[in-house]
Scaffold this active site. Structure first.
Site, mmCIF file in Angstrom:
data_model
loop_
_atom_site.group_PDB
_atom_site.id
_atom_site.type_symbol
_atom_site.label_atom_id
_atom_site.label_comp_id
_atom_site.label_asym_id
_atom_site.label_seq_id
_atom_site.Cartn_x
_atom_site.Cartn_y
_atom_site.Cartn_z
ATOM 1 C CG HIS A 76 -8.302 100.623 38.361
ATOM 2 N ND1 HIS A 76 -8.080 99.526 39.362
ATOM 3 C CD2 HIS A 76 -8.911 100.274 37.443
ATOM 4 C CE1 HIS A 76 -8.427 98.394 38.270
ATOM 5 N NE2 HIS A 76 -9.010 98.827 37.329
ATOM 6 C CG ASN B 254 -7.839 95.569 35.722
ATOM 7 O OD1 ASN B 254 -7.959 95.596 37.285
ATOM 8 N ND2 ASN B 254 -8.342 96.234 34.993
ATOM 9 C CB CYS C 214 -12.064 98.372 38.489
ATOM 10 S SG CYS C 214 -11.747 96.747 37.285
HETATM 11 N N1 COA Z 1 -2.103 91.022 21.444
HETATM 12 C C1 COA Z 1 -1.641 91.232 19.973
HETATM 13 N N2 COA Z 1 -2.749 91.912 19.396
HETATM 14 C C2 COA Z 1 -3.959 92.325 20.192
HETATM 15 C C3 COA Z 1 -4.166 91.919 21.400
HETATM 16 C C4 COA Z 1 -3.218 90.948 22.065
HETATM 17 N N3 COA Z 1 -3.512 90.593 23.225
HETATM 18 N N4 COA Z 1 -5.219 92.406 21.897
HETATM 19 C C5 COA Z 1 -5.817 93.008 20.854
HETATM 20 N N5 COA Z 1 -4.984 92.947 19.825
HETATM 21 C C6 COA Z 1 -5.339 93.394 18.706
HETATM 22 C C7 COA Z 1 -6.765 93.603 18.211
HETATM 23 O O1 COA Z 1 -7.213 92.207 17.650
HETATM 24 C C8 COA Z 1 -6.649 94.694 17.247
HETATM 25 O O2 COA Z 1 -6.171 94.066 15.963
HETATM 26 P P1 COA Z 1 -7.038 94.754 14.657
HETATM 27 O O3 COA Z 1 -6.558 96.011 14.441
HETATM 28 O O4 COA Z 1 -6.169 93.739 13.754
HETATM 29 O O5 COA Z 1 -8.392 94.494 14.589
HETATM 30 C C9 COA Z 1 -5.535 95.614 17.705
HETATM 31 O O6 COA Z 1 -4.837 94.769 18.457
HETATM 32 C C10 COA Z 1 -6.406 96.674 18.662
HETATM 33 O O7 COA Z 1 -5.584 97.696 18.651
HETATM 34 P P2 COA Z 1 -6.241 98.989 19.276
HETATM 35 O O8 COA Z 1 -7.609 99.017 19.668
HETATM 36 O O9 COA Z 1 -5.450 100.179 18.777
HETATM 37 O O10 COA Z 1 -5.245 98.570 20.620
HETATM 38 P P3 COA Z 1 -5.392 99.551 21.864
HETATM 39 O O11 COA Z 1 -4.179 100.414 21.838
HETATM 40 O O12 COA Z 1 -6.718 100.202 22.115
HETATM 41 O O13 COA Z 1 -5.170 98.586 23.223
HETATM 42 C C11 COA Z 1 -6.285 97.763 24.989
HETATM 43 C C12 COA Z 1 -5.994 97.856 23.392
HETATM 44 C C13 COA Z 1 -7.333 96.738 25.447
HETATM 45 C C14 COA Z 1 -4.921 97.483 25.517
HETATM 46 C C15 COA Z 1 -6.710 99.330 25.354
HETATM 47 O O14 COA Z 1 -7.806 99.714 24.534
HETATM 48 C C16 COA Z 1 -7.221 99.237 26.830
HETATM 49 O O15 COA Z 1 -6.320 99.158 27.827
HETATM 50 N N6 COA Z 1 -8.350 99.737 27.329
HETATM 51 C C17 COA Z 1 -8.985 99.618 28.452
HETATM 52 C C18 COA Z 1 -9.025 98.302 29.259
HETATM 53 C C19 COA Z 1 -9.415 98.380 30.435
HETATM 54 O O16 COA Z 1 -8.508 98.958 31.163
HETATM 55 N N7 COA Z 1 -10.277 97.603 31.169
HETATM 56 C C20 COA Z 1 -10.540 97.462 32.409
HETATM 57 C C21 COA Z 1 -10.863 98.721 33.023
HETATM 58 S S1 COA Z 1 -11.314 98.524 34.728
#
Ligand code: COA
Length: 324
Positions: free
Chosen positions: A251, A281, A113
């Site tokens: 980004h 993204n 990215c």
């Molecule tokens: N729909 C519903 N539930 C989902 C889900 C979805 N699409 N994706 C994950 N979950 C669930 C998981 O299974 C987990 O459940 P559990 O607690 O029962 O195990 C929970 O949601 C995860 O919660 P949490 O980790 O608190 O979510 P979050 O607030 O951290 O958000 C992301 C998750 C992935 C959106 C966030 O961490 C993120 O954006 N990270 C960066 C990713 C990124 O930018 N990547 C590219 C970089 S270039």
């Protein structure tokens, strides 16, 4: 002093829109979860498009915008981690598609990215050294080809897209003022894709599907930390402060990551450009796609200070400060 000035911008996204509502029928997720956690509402998905195909469309638009003909280009750099093939490079395909003159150097760079800002850094150095006068820089990715469509943790986040700029060597104060690129390979495991090419394999194709793997929480924290640091580095290097910034184009990974950066810099919301609600993204396509939109929406004025910041797998992170 010779600087690399952005003379034209272009972008392209595939026609097919995939909404959060449609994703509810593919994995166990909800529109509410996706919008609340990420800010994304829909993304574009390439059907028959190839990486070089959408890169070419974005590049054509940038050339037209810059009023530069293909045979004036003397360097082509494409940032992508989802190339058509392992080789030739996507840049070579773009060269052939556009009829850019034979003998001109063309190559891809891989920084996920952060790729577009890595490519901009290289292009800027070619221009300032006098080696190149007109450079085509493209950021493009088709992450839909490396997504596990059964993994709700990742498939809701990404989309396909391309953006391009034409840089010209110009005297004066306007242009790229600084670029900074960084990496830390110790963190590779928080975000990676094992192998792959963007063209679909035959049913019996021998290449293992290269699904993207991500530790969401770790990636989130690293994104805020590194992009925050990168913004401060760019400002310090140029003796500027956050108030001098007319527009931050970050980004487009997650609205909450962008919000955290905004708060760290103390910038008002109207100085941040976002379009991730419509595209998700798009990896290396993200910043040039947002830039092209911002230009077309009249968000950039001559002499504005524009800050770009990115983060991606590698880990990689980068910034660029531009006087428009
Ligand atoms: N729909 C519903 N539930 C989902 C889900 C979805 N699409 N994706 C994950 N979950 C669930 C998981 O299974 C987990 O459940 P559990 O607690 O029962 O195990 C929970 O949601 C995860 O919660 P949490 O980790 O608190 O979510 P979050 O607030 O951290 O958000 C992301 C998750 C992935 C959106 C966030 O961490 C993120 O954006 N990270 C960066 C990713 C990124 O930018 N990547 C590219 C970089 S270039």
């Amino acid at each position: 002093m010779i600087r690399a000035r952005i003379e034209g911008t272009g972008s392209y996204v595939p026609q097919r829109v995939l909404t959060n509502q449609e994703l509810e029928g593919i994995v166990d997720t909800s529109d509410d979860w996706i919008t609340t956690r990420t800010g994304i509402r829909e993304r574009r998905i390439a059907d028959k498009d190839t990486t070089s195909g959408i890169a070419t469309k974005a590049a054509k638009m940038a050339l037209k915008d810059a009023s530069v003909s293909p045979n004036e280009i003397d360097l082509i750099i494409v940032a992508t981690v989802t190339p058509d093939m392992f080789f030739p490079s996507t840049a070579c395909f773009v060269q052939s598609n556009l009829g850019i003159k034979k003998g001109v150097p063309a190559f891809d760079i891989s920084a996920a990215c952060s790729g577009f800002l890595y490519a901009l850094d290289i292009a800027d150095r070619y221009v300032r050294s006098g080696a190149s006068k007109k450079v085509l820089v493209i950021g493009v990715d088709l992450f839909s080809r490396i997504i596990d469509w059964k993994d709700r943790n990742t498939c809701v986040l990404f989309g396909d897209g391309a953006g391009a700029v034409v840089l010209s060597a110009k005297k004066g104060k306007r242009g790229i003022l600084s670029t900074h690129i960084h990496s830390d390979g110790d963190y590779w495991k928080i975000l990676y894709a094992p192998s792959g090419i963007s063209q679909k394999q035959s049913a019996k194709g021998s290449i293992e599907h290269p699904y993207l793997k991500m530790q969401g929480n770790e990636t989130f924290k690293a994104a805020v930390r590194t992009m925050g640091k990168a913004c401060m580095e760019a400002l310090r290097y140029n003796g500027a402060s956050a108030e001098d910034i007319a527009l931050l184009i970050p980004h487009q990974a997650n609205q909450r990551i962008i919000k955290a950066i905004q708060e760290r810099l103390g910038l008002p919301e109207d100085k941040i450009y976002t379009n991730l609600e419509r595209y998700g993204n798009t990896s290396a396509g993200s910043i040039p796609l947002a830039l092209d939109e911002a230009v077309r929406n009249g968000r950039l004025r001559r002499n504005d200070l524009i800050l770009f910041v990115a983060f991606g797998g590698g880990l990689t992170w980068a910034s660029a400060l531009v006087r428009w």
